[in-house]
Enzyme design. Sequence first.
Site, PDB file in Angstrom:
ATOM      1  N   GLU A  49       0.877  -1.181   0.000  1.00  0.00           N
ATOM      2  CA  GLU A  49       0.000   0.000   0.000  1.00  0.00           C
ATOM      3  C   GLU A  49       0.908   1.223   0.000  1.00  0.00           C
ATOM      4  O   GLU A  49       1.670   1.438   0.941  1.00  0.00           O
ATOM      5  CB  GLU A  49      -0.867  -0.031   1.263  1.00  0.00           C
ATOM      6  N   ARG A  53       0.778  10.299   0.815  1.00  0.00           N
ATOM      7  CA  ARG A  53       1.225  11.304   1.780  1.00  0.00           C
ATOM      8  C   ARG A  53       2.422  12.073   1.259  1.00  0.00           C
ATOM      9  O   ARG A  53       2.995  12.893   1.981  1.00  0.00           O
ATOM     10  CB  ARG A  53       1.618  10.631   3.105  1.00  0.00           C
ATOM     11  N   THR A  76      -4.074   6.079   2.449  1.00  0.00           N
ATOM     12  CA  THR A  76      -4.341   7.462   2.870  1.00  0.00           C
ATOM     13  C   THR A  76      -5.078   8.219   1.752  1.00  0.00           C
ATOM     14  O   THR A  76      -4.761   9.366   1.441  1.00  0.00           O
ATOM     15  CB  THR A  76      -3.032   8.199   3.261  1.00  0.00           C
ATOM     16  N   LYS A 136     -10.351  -1.997   6.977  1.00  0.00           N
ATOM     17  CA  LYS A 136      -9.126  -1.665   7.702  1.00  0.00           C
ATOM     18  C   LYS A 136      -9.518  -1.383   9.159  1.00  0.00           C
ATOM     19  O   LYS A 136     -10.583  -0.814   9.415  1.00  0.00           O
ATOM     20  CB  LYS A 136      -8.518  -0.418   7.056  1.00  0.00           C
TER      21      LYS A 136
HETATM   22  C1  3PG Z   1      -1.621   3.433   8.143  1.00  0.00           C
HETATM   23  O1  3PG Z   1      -1.815   4.363   7.375  1.00  0.00           O
HETATM   24  O2  3PG Z   1      -2.146   2.332   8.000  1.00  0.00           O
HETATM   25  C2  3PG Z   1      -0.784   3.650   9.334  1.00  0.00           C
HETATM   26  O3  3PG Z   1      -0.226   4.923   9.330  1.00  0.00           O
HETATM   27  C3  3PG Z   1       0.277   2.621   9.510  1.00  0.00           C
HETATM   28  O4  3PG Z   1       0.621   2.684  10.845  1.00  0.00           O
HETATM   29  P1  3PG Z   1       2.107   2.432  11.331  1.00  0.00           P
HETATM   30  O5  3PG Z   1       2.966   3.482  10.668  1.00  0.00           O
HETATM   31  O6  3PG Z   1       2.072   2.585  12.820  1.00  0.00           O
HETATM   32  O7  3PG Z   1       2.514   1.057  10.895  1.00  0.00           O
END
Ligand code: 3PG
Length: 219
Positions: A49, A53, A76, A136
């Site tokens: 994924e 960002r 995101t 999710k």
């Molecule tokens: C996401 O977008 O799924 C999270 O930011 C991932 O979380 P992590 O950086 O704590 O693994």
Amino acid sequence: MANLSMNKPLRSMLAIAKQKLMPVVVINDVSQAEPLREALKQGGIFTAEVTLRTPNAIRIIQIMSEDPDFCVGAGTVLSSRDADKAQSAGAQFVVSPGLSIALVDECDRAAMPYFPGVATPTEIQRARDLGFSELKFFPAEALGGAQYLKAVVAPFHDMKFIPTGGINLTNVDLYLALPQVLAVGGSWIVSERLLATGNFSAITSFTREAVAQMNSHSS
Ligand code: 3PG
């Protein structure tokens, strides 16, 4: 992935379910897209994924999706416009931190698999009412970790979850032990530190380690 006539939505679902580990990647350097994909593949991971960002995320999705054996999704995703751009770039699924009706409509129209984020029983039930069966679960650790997930999903026996947020090698087994966990995601698999130094051999080693740990868990 051998069946080339299989449609993309089905392929992406199968890739995620088979893989069980979903690297959540924050990457901006376009020249790293191909080496990262190859490093993950060498480590035994064929899906990722890529989060929207960074300014170059869409271009990176485009490059990573040039390999038909690799399944890239966009994370995101906060607007239908971004979902549309991600799909045009080759993304095979869309993930958002919460549940967005605009994204539901857009992904429905585009026949794009969409994994909205949920955190509470009300949100899960709402997503279920809208026809979702895979969600999710975010931010997993901050919400109470695998213990909370186990309790909150118990009534929703027909739903599957992809927890992310604060998961790493030390706690991933707790999530994978839950039958309703479709896959576990996180940025720990491709750390910003290794990307910053372009250390792709370390990314491969770390990926191998994560895959081995997951396999030992399932055997
Ligand atoms: C996401 O977008 O799924 C999270 O930011 C991932 O979380 P992590 O950086 O704590 O693994």
